[in-house]
Scaffold this active site. Structure first.
Site, PDB file in Angstrom:
ATOM      1  N   GLU A  20     -14.251  30.046 -15.676  1.00  0.00           N
ATOM      2  CA  GLU A  20     -13.268  29.190 -16.333  1.00  0.00           C
ATOM      3  C   GLU A  20     -12.161  28.716 -15.383  1.00  0.00           C
ATOM      4  O   GLU A  20     -11.487  27.731 -15.660  1.00  0.00           O
ATOM      5  CB  GLU A  20     -12.615  29.933 -17.501  1.00  0.00           C
ATOM      6  N   ASP A  37     -17.404  -7.716   2.727  1.00  0.00           N
ATOM      7  CA  ASP A  37     -16.960  -6.900   1.599  1.00  0.00           C
ATOM      8  C   ASP A  37     -17.716  -7.279   0.326  1.00  0.00           C
ATOM      9  O   ASP A  37     -18.750  -7.952   0.357  1.00  0.00           O
ATOM     10  CB  ASP A  37     -15.435  -7.026   1.439  1.00  0.00           C
ATOM     11  N   ARG A  73     -11.704  -1.331 -14.430  1.00  0.00           N
ATOM     12  CA  ARG A  73     -12.149  -2.411 -13.561  1.00  0.00           C
ATOM     13  C   ARG A  73     -13.516  -2.948 -14.038  1.00  0.00           C
ATOM     14  O   ARG A  73     -14.388  -3.242 -13.232  1.00  0.00           O
ATOM     15  CB  ARG A  73     -12.214  -2.002 -12.095  1.00  0.00           C
ATOM     16  N   ASP A  77     -16.727   2.574  -1.358  1.00  0.00           N
ATOM     17  CA  ASP A  77     -15.618   2.399  -2.281  1.00  0.00           C
ATOM     18  C   ASP A  77     -15.902   3.074  -3.621  1.00  0.00           C
ATOM     19  O   ASP A  77     -17.052   3.353  -3.965  1.00  0.00           O
ATOM     20  CB  ASP A  77     -15.351   0.904  -2.492  1.00  0.00           C
ATOM     21  N   ASN A 136     -13.888   2.506  -7.529  1.00  0.00           N
ATOM     22  CA  ASN A 136     -12.765   1.781  -8.114  1.00  0.00           C
ATOM     23  C   ASN A 136     -12.446   2.167  -9.555  1.00  0.00           C
ATOM     24  O   ASN A 136     -11.952   1.350 -10.324  1.00  0.00           O
ATOM     25  CB  ASN A 136     -13.033   0.271  -8.037  1.00  0.00           C
ATOM     26  N   GLY A 180     -10.261   2.529  -4.223  1.00  0.00           N
ATOM     27  CA  GLY A 180      -9.110   1.694  -4.502  1.00  0.00           C
ATOM     28  C   GLY A 180      -8.041   1.943  -3.454  1.00  0.00           C
ATOM     29  O   GLY A 180      -6.857   2.049  -3.743  1.00  0.00           O
ATOM     30  N   GLY A 181      -8.480   2.070  -2.204  1.00  0.00           N
ATOM     31  CA  GLY A 181      -7.569   2.453  -1.130  1.00  0.00           C
ATOM     32  C   GLY A 181      -7.515   3.956  -1.007  1.00  0.00           C
ATOM     33  O   GLY A 181      -8.496   4.613  -0.659  1.00  0.00           O
ATOM     34  N   ASP A 196      -4.792   0.318  -0.784  1.00  0.00           N
ATOM     35  CA  ASP A 196      -5.051  -1.097  -1.032  1.00  0.00           C
ATOM     36  C   ASP A 196      -3.812  -1.944  -0.783  1.00  0.00           C
ATOM     37  O   ASP A 196      -3.889  -3.171  -0.763  1.00  0.00           O
ATOM     38  CB  ASP A 196      -5.517  -1.303  -2.479  1.00  0.00           C
TER      39      ASP A 196
END
Length: 728
Positions: free
Chosen positions: A176, A366, A443, A478, A480, A526-527, A546
């Site tokens: 746990e 990208d 997103r 990446d 996001n 997201g960076g 980002d």
């Protein structure tokens, strides 16, 4: 030896170059924490204090001795159910439905080299660079066994801590809570430094006194997150960059985590770091074992700068791997802010052509090259090349980019899936969703269930088919969104899903690097949403944020530097007005800030003036000139950008003969006073020449009073000064 066991006192002493960590097996088999701090010898059990404490229970074996209580004693493995009412490191639901565990000492083993952890990232070292201590603990009732693992890298002042939990009893148990490391201090007044933020504003530094309350940081997001970083620093109230005692814990893990710090009723301080116990209930059948991800510990008696430098050296030399571990990374141009989704093969080629003319070394294509990807509403999961959009096969485009003298890189988001995708239509059950409920979108996407091997295998094969089409030397990985719909159709035990997801992710990354050993992998979420030591094991650089605004990046990179080497931070010169803030900053300033990281560009060169293009050529020249110093030198924070009007930092060579100082004016006022930047790490009683001006300065004055920055009109000016010791 760096690990010593004294049989007479049953004391383990772990020695590094400047620190000692000590623990003791007591008369009842409990493993008590004695000391962590400045290097020392002898037995520190004199620090233990025994008294009759009201409402602090006593183990049954203690009989009528009411002075002995786990509620007060400092411990290596505090457990739920032993009468310790502070935060525990381990909690177990037993096969009979009861909660509790009581682990006692069984034995130990010391070996040369550093332990590894199956399926998980971990610090590594050669046999002559480290030693491993295994301490065996067992609950005599349930027969559950815990092996505590300590790795000691003495030259680096680094100690690592992990655990293996094995169910040797009859019947299924549930883990746990599992914290990888615990530090107990019997006295002292401390502050907690943690690193909080949000998307595009990561790793802000918060320093708060530890009082009679529990301070808790963590992530429930399935990733280490933008919100908190899985690193904590405990510092004496008067500790500064250059003086005082401090301790760091850094979690080598990329998923949900929990860090705790509290002062108890007797003014003792406990700090723990490990897995989040929310949505965590891990089943262990008879014979099953669970591996707790490791925590990296380090101590400094000379302030925060040395503490950070210990972590930098460890992560850069004993965590990062691959071709680019000790090699300068190529300067890249990423297509994202140049064109977003609006590109084709010809525009990518033209972008590469302009990059080559400027001396840039790599072009990265990208998001938008695959499936029916026109925007972020569709096609995630369909990892096949959209040759109609590119106007040619990927192999042809890569070949043309290579013929320009450029390396070629590409973007992936393997963990994500859109509902409008061929993969989702074929396998909707592969997405993490809760039956009967509409999923939470983020997103415009969901997450694939990476706890399932068939899902990982399928996406891995898709990705390899793309990478095999040409000479692709870089991947930006990446992610996001956060993990919210935590349900897998592959198991009845949903409390295992987040951990198994990370095991699936790490398996994917390890296989990828084994198949493509020369691939440069840059992590991204997201960076900076998954900027942690676990990801550095696979990706020697991570997109830091980002937010590419140079002024914001000064603070983001400042906070990140407390725990991570500067050259692991992906940092790019971007266009102005900046796409995240609308701020306009000088081109030179953007270069100075980005140069203190894994350097690159995020813009469209055809929109630049000839003066700006020439500035790029000069920035790349300087980056190459200073590259070795930035990669191998010691890093110093010279100012705190959250409190001062200038952000300044410095790289100093290991021998102290070179120093590169960077400074950015963050605020401008009328009739402004002079800002003096004090250097660090120079050789005393020496002279240094600043190369651009040719002026010679005494080192002690540079470190005591500093060097003045010019008082100039205009916002956000930046300065870079390179000092070399003068031979006398």
């Amino acid at each position: 030896m760096s690990i010593v066991f004294t049989e007479k006192d049953k004391v383990f002493s772990l020695h590094t170059k400047k620190s000692t960590y000590q623990m003791k097996v007591d008369q009842y088999g409990f493993l008590l924490h004695l000391y962590y701090g400045r290097k020392s010898r002898g037995c520190m059990d004199y620090l233990l204090h025994y008294a009759d404490r009201g409402f602090s229970g006593n183990p049954y074996e203690a009989g009528e001795d009411r002075t002995y209580s786990m509620d007060v004693l400092p411990q290596e493995l505090p457990c739920q159910g032993t009468g310790d009412f502070r935060s525990s490191a381990v909690a177990i639901k037993n096969s009979d439905g009861s909660y509790g565990c009581d682990f006692r000492y069984q034995g130990y083993r010391i070996t040369k080299g550093k332990y590894g952890i199956p399926g998980l990232p971990a610090v590594y070292a050669d046999r002559d660079e480290a030693e491993t201590l295994e301490i065996y603990m067992e609950d005599k009732v349930t027969k559950v066994k815990v092996t505590l693992l300590y790795g000691v890298l003495p030259k680096l002042d680094i100690i690592t801590r992990s655990a293996r939990i094995q169910n040797n009893g009859a019947g299924k148990i549930y883990l746990e809570k599992a914290q990888a490391a615990c530090l107990d201090f019997v006295g002292g007044e401390y502050d907690l430094l943690c690193f909080y933020g949000r998307h595009t504003s990561e790793r802000n530094v918060q320093r708060t006194p530890i009082g009679h309350n529990a301070q808790v940081i963590g992530s429930r997001r399935g990733t280490s997150s933008h919100q908190y970083n899985p690193m904590m620093i405990l510092a004496g109230r008067k500790t500064t960059e250059d003086a005082g005692s401090c301790y760091a814990m850094s979690f080598v893990y990329s998923g949900s985590f929990k860090g705790e710090a509290e002062k108890d009723q007797y003014n003792q301080t406990r700090m723990l770091l490990g897995l989040s116990d929310e949505l965590f209930s891990y089943p262990l059948e008879t014979g099953g074992a669970f591996h707790v991800p490791e925590v990296v510990l380090t101590y400094s008696g000379t302030g925060l700068a040395a503490l950070s430098q210990n972590l930098h050296s460890c992560f850069q030399n004993h965590l990062c791997r691959g071709k680019y571990k000790d090699k300068a990374r190529p300067v890249l141009l990423n297509s994202w802010e140049a064109s977003y989704f609006d590109f084709n093969g010809e525009s990518i080629y033209q972008l590469g052509k302009q990059a080559a003319e400027l001396g840039i070394e790599m072009l990265v294509m990208d998001d938008g090259w695959f499936g029916n990807r026109k925007d972020d509403y569709r096609a995630l999961g369909d990892w096949y090349v959209n040759e109609e959009k590119l106007g040619e096969p990927l192999a042809g485009l890569v070949k043309k980019i290579n013929e320009l003298g450029l390396k070629f890189g590409i973007w992936f988001e393997p963990e994500g899936i859109n509902e409008d995708s061929d993969l989702f239509r074929a396998h909707p059950d592969w997405a993490l969703t809760i039956p009967g409920r509409d999923p939470v979108r983020s997103r415009n996407q969901l997450l694939l269930d990476f706890s399932r091997k068939e899902v990982v295998d399928h996406v891995f094969e898709q990705m390899c088919r793309v990478l095999d089409q040409g000479n692709i030397e870089y991947v930006k990985w990446d992610l996001n969104r956060s993990l919210s719909d935590c349900f897998s159709r592959n198991t009845a035990d949903q409390g295992r899903v987040q951990y198994d997801y990370m095991i699936g992710l790490y398996d994917f990354l390890e296989r990828l690097l084994q198949r493509y050993p020369d691939l440069l992998l840059e992590g991204c979420s997201g960076g900076g949403g998954r900027f942690d030591a676990g990801m550095l094991y696979y990706s020697p650089q991570i997109w830091c944020s980002d937010n590419s605004d140079a002024i914001e990046r000064v603070s983001i990179q400042y906070g990140t530097s407390f725990g991570y080497p500067v050259l692991t931070m992906g940092a790019h010169v971007s266009a102005v007005p900046n796409h995240q803030t609308g701020r306009v900053t000088p081109f030179h300033t953007r270069g100075v800030v980005a140069m203190s990281g894994a350097f690159g560009y995020e813009l469209d060169p055809k929109k630049l003036s000839e003066e700006e293009k020439q500035a790029i050529r000069e920035q790349i020249r300087e980056y190459k000139q200073y590259g070795s110093l930035m990669q191998k030198g010691l890093y110093y924070r010279l100012t705190n950008p959250a409190k001062e009007e200038v952000g300044a930092w410095e790289f100093v060579s290991q021998d102290g003969d070179e120093a590169l100082v960077s400074a950015v004016m963050l605020k401008v006022h009328g009739n402004m006073p002079v800002s003096y930047i004090r250097l660090k790490g120079l050789k005393p009683d020496s002279l240094y020449r600043e190369q651009k001006s040719g002026k010679v300065y005494p080192s002690d004055a540079l470190m005591e009073m500093g060097i003045p920055l010019p008082v100039e009109m205009g916002e956000y000016r930046a300065y870079q000064m390179y000092f070399i010791k003068v031979e006398e």
